[in-house]
Design an enzyme around this catalytic site. Structure first.
Site, PDB file in Angstrom:
ATOM      1  N   THR A 134       0.808  -1.216   0.000  1.00  0.00           N
ATOM      2  CA  THR A 134       0.000   0.000   0.000  1.00  0.00           C
ATOM      3  C   THR A 134       0.844   1.269   0.000  1.00  0.00           C
ATOM      4  O   THR A 134       1.953   1.285   0.558  1.00  0.00           O
ATOM      5  CB  THR A 134      -0.911  -0.009   1.263  1.00  0.00           C
ATOM      6  N   ASP A 135       0.273   2.342  -0.551  1.00  0.00           N
ATOM      7  CA  ASP A 135       0.923   3.664  -0.493  1.00  0.00           C
ATOM      8  C   ASP A 135       1.080   4.142   0.948  1.00  0.00           C
ATOM      9  O   ASP A 135       1.903   5.006   1.247  1.00  0.00           O
ATOM     10  CB  ASP A 135       0.150   4.697  -1.324  1.00  0.00           C
ATOM     11  N   GLU A 136       0.271   3.567   1.869  1.00  0.00           N
ATOM     12  CA  GLU A 136       0.322   4.040   3.262  1.00  0.00           C
ATOM     13  C   GLU A 136       1.664   3.740   3.911  1.00  0.00           C
ATOM     14  O   GLU A 136       2.014   4.348   4.923  1.00  0.00           O
ATOM     15  CB  GLU A 136      -0.831   3.426   4.071  1.00  0.00           C
ATOM     16  N   TYR A 161      -1.522  -0.340  11.082  1.00  0.00           N
ATOM     17  CA  TYR A 161      -1.758  -1.047   9.812  1.00  0.00           C
ATOM     18  C   TYR A 161      -0.593  -0.788   8.853  1.00  0.00           C
ATOM     19  O   TYR A 161       0.036  -1.717   8.329  1.00  0.00           O
ATOM     20  CB  TYR A 161      -3.078  -0.594   9.166  1.00  0.00           C
ATOM     21  N   LYS A 165       2.326  -3.321   7.277  1.00  0.00           N
ATOM     22  CA  LYS A 165       2.527  -3.542   5.841  1.00  0.00           C
ATOM     23  C   LYS A 165       3.975  -3.180   5.451  1.00  0.00           C
ATOM     24  O   LYS A 165       4.605  -3.895   4.672  1.00  0.00           O
ATOM     25  CB  LYS A 165       1.542  -2.703   5.016  1.00  0.00           C
TER      26      LYS A 165
HETATM   27  P1  NAD Z   1      -9.848  -7.242   2.598  1.00  0.00           P
HETATM   28  O1  NAD Z   1      -9.817  -6.875   4.039  1.00  0.00           O
HETATM   29  O2  NAD Z   1     -11.074  -6.982   1.794  1.00  0.00           O
HETATM   30  O3  NAD Z   1      -9.541  -8.806   2.427  1.00  0.00           O
HETATM   31  C1  NAD Z   1      -8.556  -9.456   3.164  1.00  0.00           C
HETATM   32  C2  NAD Z   1      -8.774 -10.952   2.974  1.00  0.00           C
HETATM   33  O4  NAD Z   1      -7.718 -11.639   3.672  1.00  0.00           O
HETATM   34  C3  NAD Z   1     -10.088 -11.462   3.564  1.00  0.00           C
HETATM   35  O5  NAD Z   1     -10.712 -12.348   2.662  1.00  0.00           O
HETATM   36  C4  NAD Z   1      -9.673 -12.179   4.827  1.00  0.00           C
HETATM   37  O6  NAD Z   1     -10.538 -13.259   5.188  1.00  0.00           O
HETATM   38  C5  NAD Z   1      -8.279 -12.675   4.455  1.00  0.00           C
HETATM   39  N1  NAD Z   1      -7.424 -12.865   5.627  1.00  0.00           N
HETATM   40  C6  NAD Z   1      -7.213 -11.996   6.650  1.00  0.00           C
HETATM   41  N2  NAD Z   1      -6.361 -12.544   7.541  1.00  0.00           N
HETATM   42  C7  NAD Z   1      -6.027 -13.761   7.059  1.00  0.00           C
HETATM   43  C8  NAD Z   1      -5.176 -14.796   7.519  1.00  0.00           C
HETATM   44  N3  NAD Z   1      -4.489 -14.684   8.680  1.00  0.00           N
HETATM   45  N4  NAD Z   1      -5.054 -15.912   6.782  1.00  0.00           N
HETATM   46  C9  NAD Z   1      -5.730 -16.044   5.604  1.00  0.00           C
HETATM   47  N5  NAD Z   1      -6.563 -15.106   5.126  1.00  0.00           N
HETATM   48  C10 NAD Z   1      -6.706 -13.977   5.847  1.00  0.00           C
HETATM   49  O7  NAD Z   1      -8.575  -6.544   1.956  1.00  0.00           O
HETATM   50  P2  NAD Z   1      -8.399  -5.894   0.513  1.00  0.00           P
HETATM   51  O8  NAD Z   1      -8.936  -4.536   0.533  1.00  0.00           O
HETATM   52  O9  NAD Z   1      -8.858  -6.870  -0.500  1.00  0.00           O
HETATM   53  O10 NAD Z   1      -6.806  -5.767   0.454  1.00  0.00           O
HETATM   54  C11 NAD Z   1      -6.018  -6.829  -0.079  1.00  0.00           C
HETATM   55  C12 NAD Z   1      -4.560  -6.442   0.049  1.00  0.00           C
HETATM   56  O11 NAD Z   1      -4.328  -5.216  -0.644  1.00  0.00           O
HETATM   57  C13 NAD Z   1      -4.102  -6.209   1.485  1.00  0.00           C
HETATM   58  O12 NAD Z   1      -2.810  -6.750   1.617  1.00  0.00           O
HETATM   59  C14 NAD Z   1      -4.080  -4.697   1.630  1.00  0.00           C
HETATM   60  O13 NAD Z   1      -3.096  -4.290   2.560  1.00  0.00           O
HETATM   61  C15 NAD Z   1      -3.714  -4.275   0.215  1.00  0.00           C
HETATM   62  N6  NAD Z   1      -4.191  -2.951  -0.187  1.00  0.00           N
HETATM   63  C16 NAD Z   1      -5.530  -2.652  -0.135  1.00  0.00           C
HETATM   64  C17 NAD Z   1      -5.966  -1.392  -0.560  1.00  0.00           C
HETATM   65  C18 NAD Z   1      -7.444  -1.027  -0.575  1.00  0.00           C
HETATM   66  O14 NAD Z   1      -7.782   0.098  -0.929  1.00  0.00           O
HETATM   67  N7  NAD Z   1      -8.341  -1.924  -0.231  1.00  0.00           N
HETATM   68  C19 NAD Z   1      -5.044  -0.442  -1.016  1.00  0.00           C
HETATM   69  C20 NAD Z   1      -3.694  -0.780  -1.050  1.00  0.00           C
HETATM   70  C21 NAD Z   1      -3.277  -2.040  -0.648  1.00  0.00           C
HETATM   71  P1  TYD Z   2     -10.611   4.274   4.401  1.00  0.00           P
HETATM   72  O1  TYD Z   2     -11.638   3.856   3.425  1.00  0.00           O
HETATM   73  O2  TYD Z   2     -10.678   3.709   5.785  1.00  0.00           O
HETATM   74  O3  TYD Z   2      -9.197   3.958   3.728  1.00  0.00           O
HETATM   75  P2  TYD Z   2      -7.700   4.427   4.190  1.00  0.00           P
HETATM   76  O4  TYD Z   2      -7.713   4.721   5.621  1.00  0.00           O
HETATM   77  O5  TYD Z   2      -6.928   3.184   3.885  1.00  0.00           O
HETATM   78  O6  TYD Z   2      -7.343   5.577   3.313  1.00  0.00           O
HETATM   79  O7  TYD Z   2     -10.632   5.848   4.527  1.00  0.00           O
HETATM   80  C1  TYD Z   2     -10.492   6.690   3.392  1.00  0.00           C
HETATM   81  C2  TYD Z   2     -10.533   8.128   3.876  1.00  0.00           C
HETATM   82  O8  TYD Z   2     -11.848   8.382   4.401  1.00  0.00           O
HETATM   83  C3  TYD Z   2      -9.567   8.410   5.015  1.00  0.00           C
HETATM   84  O9  TYD Z   2      -9.061   9.731   4.879  1.00  0.00           O
HETATM   85  C4  TYD Z   2     -10.431   8.317   6.260  1.00  0.00           C
HETATM   86  C5  TYD Z   2     -11.783   8.806   5.765  1.00  0.00           C
HETATM   87  N1  TYD Z   2     -12.949   8.226   6.471  1.00  0.00           N
HETATM   88  C6  TYD Z   2     -13.904   9.071   7.033  1.00  0.00           C
HETATM   89  O10 TYD Z   2     -13.801  10.313   6.975  1.00  0.00           O
HETATM   90  N2  TYD Z   2     -14.977   8.508   7.677  1.00  0.00           N
HETATM   91  C7  TYD Z   2     -15.133   7.161   7.790  1.00  0.00           C
HETATM   92  O11 TYD Z   2     -16.127   6.704   8.404  1.00  0.00           O
HETATM   93  C8  TYD Z   2     -14.155   6.308   7.174  1.00  0.00           C
HETATM   94  C9  TYD Z   2     -14.274   4.810   7.268  1.00  0.00           C
HETATM   95  C10 TYD Z   2     -13.072   6.891   6.530  1.00  0.00           C
END
Ligand code: NAD
Ligand code: TYD
Length: 353
Positions: A134-136, A161, A165
């Site tokens: 992630t960019d975070e 978090y 990562k």
């Molecule tokens: P999500 O939370 O929707 O899904 C995570 C999945 O992992 C779930 O199906 C969960 O059951 C499974 N999981 C969690 N712990 C586990 C474990 N110990 N063993 C096996 N399975 C497990 O997450 P997402 O949004 O699909 O993100 C996927 C990946 O992409 C993550 O690594 C996250 O850090 C990264 N990522 C997500 C975003 C975003 O915007 N969602 C952005 C950048 C990076």
């Molecule tokens: P989020 O979807 O939790 O993703 P991330 O923290 O990984 O960026 O949040 C996106 C943005 O929205 C972040 O700046 C936090 C804000 N946010 C709110 O203002 N209210 C909310 O209830 C949530 C869940 C997020």
């Protein structure tokens, strides 16, 4: 036939990626290892199970279960690991950092180490371990700052978090540096689309509008995120697997930056256009609440490397894609109901509304 071991394939991005691979390469089969935490939803892959019974297998299990992970590698010829599984919600990481360290750091180490143990060194040239990050991990930029994070920017994570990562990224990178193990790392910006567990901003706001509930915005709503359509992200990941170089890091973003209040206003407008209500009807539910601790102001990344090396580009159809996303959440009641119990529990515990 190429066998992909996908971790976290019942989650948001992982389930889209599995569908993308199966639809786009006929010589592939998928093992999906997922623990089905609150964020993993069997409904996210139900069509995949039906459409690809011979090329898709689900294994319920935890990536921190080393015995199970070894069993999977000993019983299957795994060609590529695409590692999505993670605890992925910043807000939850403040309450339970230990679970984030366990899954994100220990789980990643077990996967890396098992793949290294089972893959013969002379096969590494054709193997890949794609670690999804992630960019975070880079930390936060200030408003108006011209600089963008590049793949060489220092890691300065600011939430448990992001720290977990970043730690996993460094571990993955160390496997390349120490052993020349074929790791690639991708760091993406905020994804949006169907099937995202509705604790994250976009689905939470849409479903709260549907239920005529408060739209909670942290702080002043001016924090900026760069949004990428999850399908675009999946295309980029496949391009990186096919054309990316081992040992490298690739930033992937949609190049579509919005502050949170602007985005929520856009969502109010779209939901209004799809229902019989007005935009102002939904806007009155917007409530500014206590800010998230250490709330990162802005992330933005330079993605020229992935574009130059793989030819992938984001589609830049933000309004169209966002409208499609809103439509999906408004029409998938069974899916929404499947999240309802755990979501309500989280909302009651987290939001003081
Ligand atoms: P999500 O939370 O929707 O899904 C995570 C999945 O992992 C779930 O199906 C969960 O059951 C499974 N999981 C969690 N712990 C586990 C474990 N110990 N063993 C096996 N399975 C497990 O997450 P997402 O949004 O699909 O993100 C996927 C990946 O992409 C993550 O690594 C996250 O850090 C990264 N990522 C997500 C975003 C975003 O915007 N969602 C952005 C950048 C990076
Ligand atoms: P989020 O979807 O939790 O993703 P991330 O923290 O990984 O960026 O949040 C996106 C943005 O929205 C972040 O700046 C936090 C804000 N946010 C709110 O203002 N209210 C909310 O209830 C949530 C869940 C997020």
């Amino acid at each position: 036939m190429k066998t992909y071991l996908i971790t976290g394939g019942c989650g948001f991005i992982g389930s889209h990626f599995i569908r993308h691979v199966l639809e786009n390469s006929s010589y592939s089969s998928i093992l999906n290892l997922d623990a089905l935490t609150y964020a993993g939803n069997p409904l996210n892959v139900i069509d995949i199970e039906e459409n690809y019974p011979d090329r898709y297998k689900f294994i319920k299990g935890d990536i921190t279960d080393e015995k199970l992970v070894k069993e999977i590698f000993s019983q299957n010829e795994v060609d590529q690991v695409i590692h999505f599984a993670a605890e992925s919600h910043v807000d939850r990481s403040f309450d339970d950092p230990m679970q984030f360290m366990k899954t994100n750091v220990l789980g990643t180490t077990i996967l890396l180490n098992t793949a290294k143990e089972f893959w013969q060194k002379d096969e590494w040239i054709s193997k890949r371990f794609l670690h999804i990050s992630t960019d975070e991990a880079y930390g936060s930029l200030s408003l108006g700052e011209d600089d963008k994070f590049t793949e060489n920017s220092p890691l300065k994570p600011r939430s448990p978090y992001a720290a977990s990562k970043a730690a996993a990224d460094l571990l993955a990178q160390s496997y390349f540096e120490s052993f020349e193990f074929p790791v690639i790392i991708t760091r993406s910006s905020n994804n949006f689309g169907a099937n995202q567990y509705p604790e994250k901003l976009i689905p939470l706001m849409i479903l709260n509008m549907k239920k005529e509930k408060t739209l909670p915005i942290y702080g002043n709503g001016l924090n900026i995120r760069d949004w990428i359509n999850v399908k675009d992200h999946c295309k980029a990941l496949l391009a990186v697997l096919e054309k990316g170089q081992v040992g490298e890091i690739y930033n992937i973003s949609g190049e579509q930056e919005f502050d949170n209040i602007t985005l929520v206003n856009m969502l109010c407008e779209i939901v209004a256009s799809l229902t019989s209500k007005t935009k102002d009807h939904f806007k009155r539910y917007i409530t500014f609440i206590k800010d998230r601790p250490g709330h990162d102001l802005r992330y933005t990344m330079d993605c020229s490397k992935v574009q130059n090396e793989t030819g992938w580009k984001p589609s830049n159809n933000f309004m169209k894609d966002l409208t499609g996303t809103v439509q999906w959440y408004l029409t998938h009641d069974e899916w929404v109901r499947s999240c309802e119990f755990s979501l309500q529990k989280w909302m009651r515990a987290h939001y003081d509304l």
